[in-house]
Design a protein around this motif. Structure first.
Motif, PDB file in Angstrom:
ATOM      1  N   ASP A 233       0.832  -1.199   0.000  1.00 34.03           N
ATOM      2  CA  ASP A 233       0.000   0.000   0.000  1.00 34.03           C
ATOM      3  C   ASP A 233       0.872   1.257   0.000  1.00 34.03           C
ATOM      4  O   ASP A 233       1.754   1.420   0.846  1.00 34.03           O
ATOM      5  N   PHE A 246      -0.086   2.605  -6.071  1.00 31.88           N
ATOM      6  CA  PHE A 246      -0.930   1.485  -5.641  1.00 31.88           C
ATOM      7  C   PHE A 246      -1.515   1.797  -4.271  1.00 31.88           C
ATOM      8  O   PHE A 246      -0.792   2.080  -3.325  1.00 31.88           O
ATOM      9  N   ARG A 247      -2.840   1.739  -4.175  1.00 32.58           N
ATOM     10  CA  ARG A 247      -3.515   1.977  -2.907  1.00 32.58           C
ATOM     11  C   ARG A 247      -4.516   0.863  -2.644  1.00 32.58           C
ATOM     12  O   ARG A 247      -5.266   0.456  -3.533  1.00 32.58           O
ATOM     13  N   ARG A 248      -4.516   0.381  -1.427  1.00 32.88           N
ATOM     14  CA  ARG A 248      -5.499  -0.628  -1.019  1.00 32.88           C
ATOM     15  C   ARG A 248      -6.792   0.066  -0.585  1.00 32.88           C
ATOM     16  O   ARG A 248      -6.764   1.114   0.060  1.00 32.88           O
ATOM     17  N   LEU A 249      -7.890  -0.572  -0.922  1.00 29.45           N
ATOM     18  CA  LEU A 249      -9.198  -0.043  -0.558  1.00 29.45           C
ATOM     19  C   LEU A 249      -9.822  -0.815   0.595  1.00 29.45           C
ATOM     20  O   LEU A 249     -10.894  -0.454   1.071  1.00 29.45           O
ATOM     21  N   TYR A 251     -10.440  -4.970   2.247  1.00 34.05           N
ATOM     22  CA  TYR A 251     -11.126  -6.182   1.792  1.00 34.05           C
ATOM     23  C   TYR A 251     -12.619  -6.067   2.084  1.00 34.05           C
ATOM     24  O   TYR A 251     -13.045  -5.939   3.240  1.00 34.05           O
ATOM     25  N   ASP A 273     -13.756  -4.551  -5.761  1.00 32.84           N
ATOM     26  CA  ASP A 273     -12.475  -3.869  -5.895  1.00 32.84           C
ATOM     27  C   ASP A 273     -11.820  -3.762  -4.530  1.00 32.84           C
ATOM     28  O   ASP A 273     -12.436  -3.253  -3.582  1.00 32.84           O
ATOM     29  N   ALA A 275      -8.300  -2.807  -4.468  1.00 35.17           N
ATOM     30  CA  ALA A 275      -7.147  -1.924  -4.608  1.00 35.17           C
ATOM     31  C   ALA A 275      -7.322  -1.097  -5.877  1.00 35.17           C
ATOM     32  O   ALA A 275      -8.204  -1.373  -6.706  1.00 35.17           O
ATOM     33  N   HIS A 291      -9.077   0.061 -11.247  1.00 37.32           N
ATOM     34  CA  HIS A 291      -9.393  -0.673 -10.036  1.00 37.32           C
ATOM     35  C   HIS A 291      -8.986  -2.143 -10.178  1.00 37.32           C
ATOM     36  O   HIS A 291      -9.065  -2.725 -11.262  1.00 37.32           O
ATOM     37  N   SER A 324      -3.199 -10.769  -9.803  1.00 32.96           N
ATOM     38  CA  SER A 324      -3.813 -11.029  -8.509  1.00 32.96           C
ATOM     39  C   SER A 324      -3.436 -12.424  -8.037  1.00 32.96           C
ATOM     40  O   SER A 324      -3.589 -13.411  -8.771  1.00 32.96           O
ATOM     41  N   GLU A 328      -3.213 -10.612  -2.685  1.00 31.74           N
ATOM     42  CA  GLU A 328      -2.017  -9.822  -2.977  1.00 31.74           C
ATOM     43  C   GLU A 328      -1.973  -9.503  -4.470  1.00 31.74           C
ATOM     44  O   GLU A 328      -2.608 -10.176  -5.295  1.00 31.74           O
TER      45      GLU A 328
END
Length: 368
Positions: A233, A246-249, A251, A273, A275, A291, A324, A328
């Protein structure tokens, strides 16, 4: 001879200006009448009576041998050949300035990169930007391998500087535990690189391993990846000339019920989505995004893939893939010409063969 009416100096009849005081010998249109006495003599007698010394230059040449005797130099105003011992040019009246002796310059070697410099003339080395000291050393035979620093006690990695075509232009040897790279400070400097910060990055060598750390530079320090890289992230990835963040949204699994045991409703989607990849502008703001979701891979390229950048000439047709793997995401190169680089956060190990991008400079670790 014509006597100057201002100082009494006898001048050549062809002279327009006095050789002693620089004033016009004859007014425009006046008739030349050489006289043994007159106003000039009276002026000199009056100066003598007042105790003013006679500063006229004797028309008798000085005795003694001289290497430059009889040599003339061009007037800096009219280019007339004149005797450098005269105070004024007899043609234009310009003051004669003796040429300053040219000092004998001795060359030396830059203590940082080995380039030949001239102490007393060169303030900074034109190659690496290091300050030139006044201690001159005779130039020795050229050495293709330069030295980062003379305070070396270890024999470290060899690093090559690459041009835009990928050819090696210079090789440096890291011979100290830590070496700083920057535009204005450090052991390796690039003074003309406007994309490099004054203090940009640091290379460290310890226990047989080379490490790279960004020192808060404006444009970051980029390490090209030779193997698939697991995104974290906040990572920034350089693909072609595109900087993608890259940014995580988070889970989006089953939503826990609220405090009153009521669950939330949501749209039915095949996959959620988790990330996002953001295309960044120069100011750091996001321009576009892609996304990412589990079990879905994204191919990035100039003319093929899921995310296309047809205007980026530094990007290959099929450049990279974000794959994917469970929850990860792995970014891997698809045989592109320019590779994939990740911005360095913290301290990262560097292996032989890896390239480093700092500002507009590309380095390659030749050996560790």
């Amino acid at each position: 001879m014509i006597r100057c009416v201002f100082c009494g100096r006898e001048n050549d009849p062809l002279s327009k200006f006095c050789l002693d005081c620089g004033k016009p010998v004859v007014s425009s249109g006046a008739r030349v009448i050489p006289v043994p006495g007159g106003a000039g003599a009276a002026t000199m007698d009056r100066r003598a009576s007042q105790g003013i010394p006679d500063t006229r230059i004797s028309k008798t040449p000085a005795t003694g041998s001289s290497a430059g005797a009889g040599m003339k130099t061009p007037c800096r105003y009219c280019a007339t050949p004149i005797d450098p011992s005269l105070p004024f040019c007899p043609k234009c009246g310009g003051r004669v300035v003796a040429a300053a002796p040219v000092p004998e310059l001795s060359s030396a070697l830059c203590g940082s990169c080995g380039t030949v410099v001239v102490p007393g003339v060169d303030i900074f080395c034109a190659t690496c930007g290091a300050r030139v000291t006044m201690t001159a050393e005779p130039p020795s035979a050229p050495n293709p391998t330069a030295v980062f620093s003379a305070r070396a006690t270890v024999s470290g990695p060899k690093i090559a500087l690459l041009n835009s075509a990928g050819a090696v232009t210079r090789t440096v040897m890291l011979e100290r535990a830590d070496a700083t790279i920057g535009r204005a400070d450090g052991e390796l400097r690039f003074g003309d690189d406007v994309y490099m910060s004054p203090v940009h990055a640091q290379l460290s060598f310890r226990d047989g391993q080379l490490y790279l750390r960004d020192l808060g530079s404006r444009n970051g320090t980029w390490l090209y990846q030779t193997e698939p890289y697991k995104l974290q992230d906040g990572d920034s990835v350089l693909i072609g000339s595109q900087i993608l963040r890259f940014r995580r949204l988070g889970y989006p699994g089953p939503n826990p019920p609220e405090a009153d045991a009521t669950r939330r409703l949501g749209s039915a989607v095949p996959s959620a989505d988790v990330a996002v990849l953001q295309q960044l502008r120069a100011d750091g703001s996001a321009r576009d995004s892609c996304h990412l979701s589990p079990a879905r891979s994204v191919v990035i390229g100039r003319n093929e893939g899921d995310w296309i950048f047809p205007y980026d000439q530094t990007m290959s047709g099929r450049h990279a893939e974000v794959r994917s793997e469970d929850l990860e995401f792995i970014v891997l190169d698809l045989g592109s010409r320019n590779g994939i680089a990740v911005a360095v956060r913290g301290e990262k190990p560097v292996k032989a063969g890896q390239r480093i991008l700092l500002g507009d400079q590309t380095l390659r670790v030749e050996s560790v």
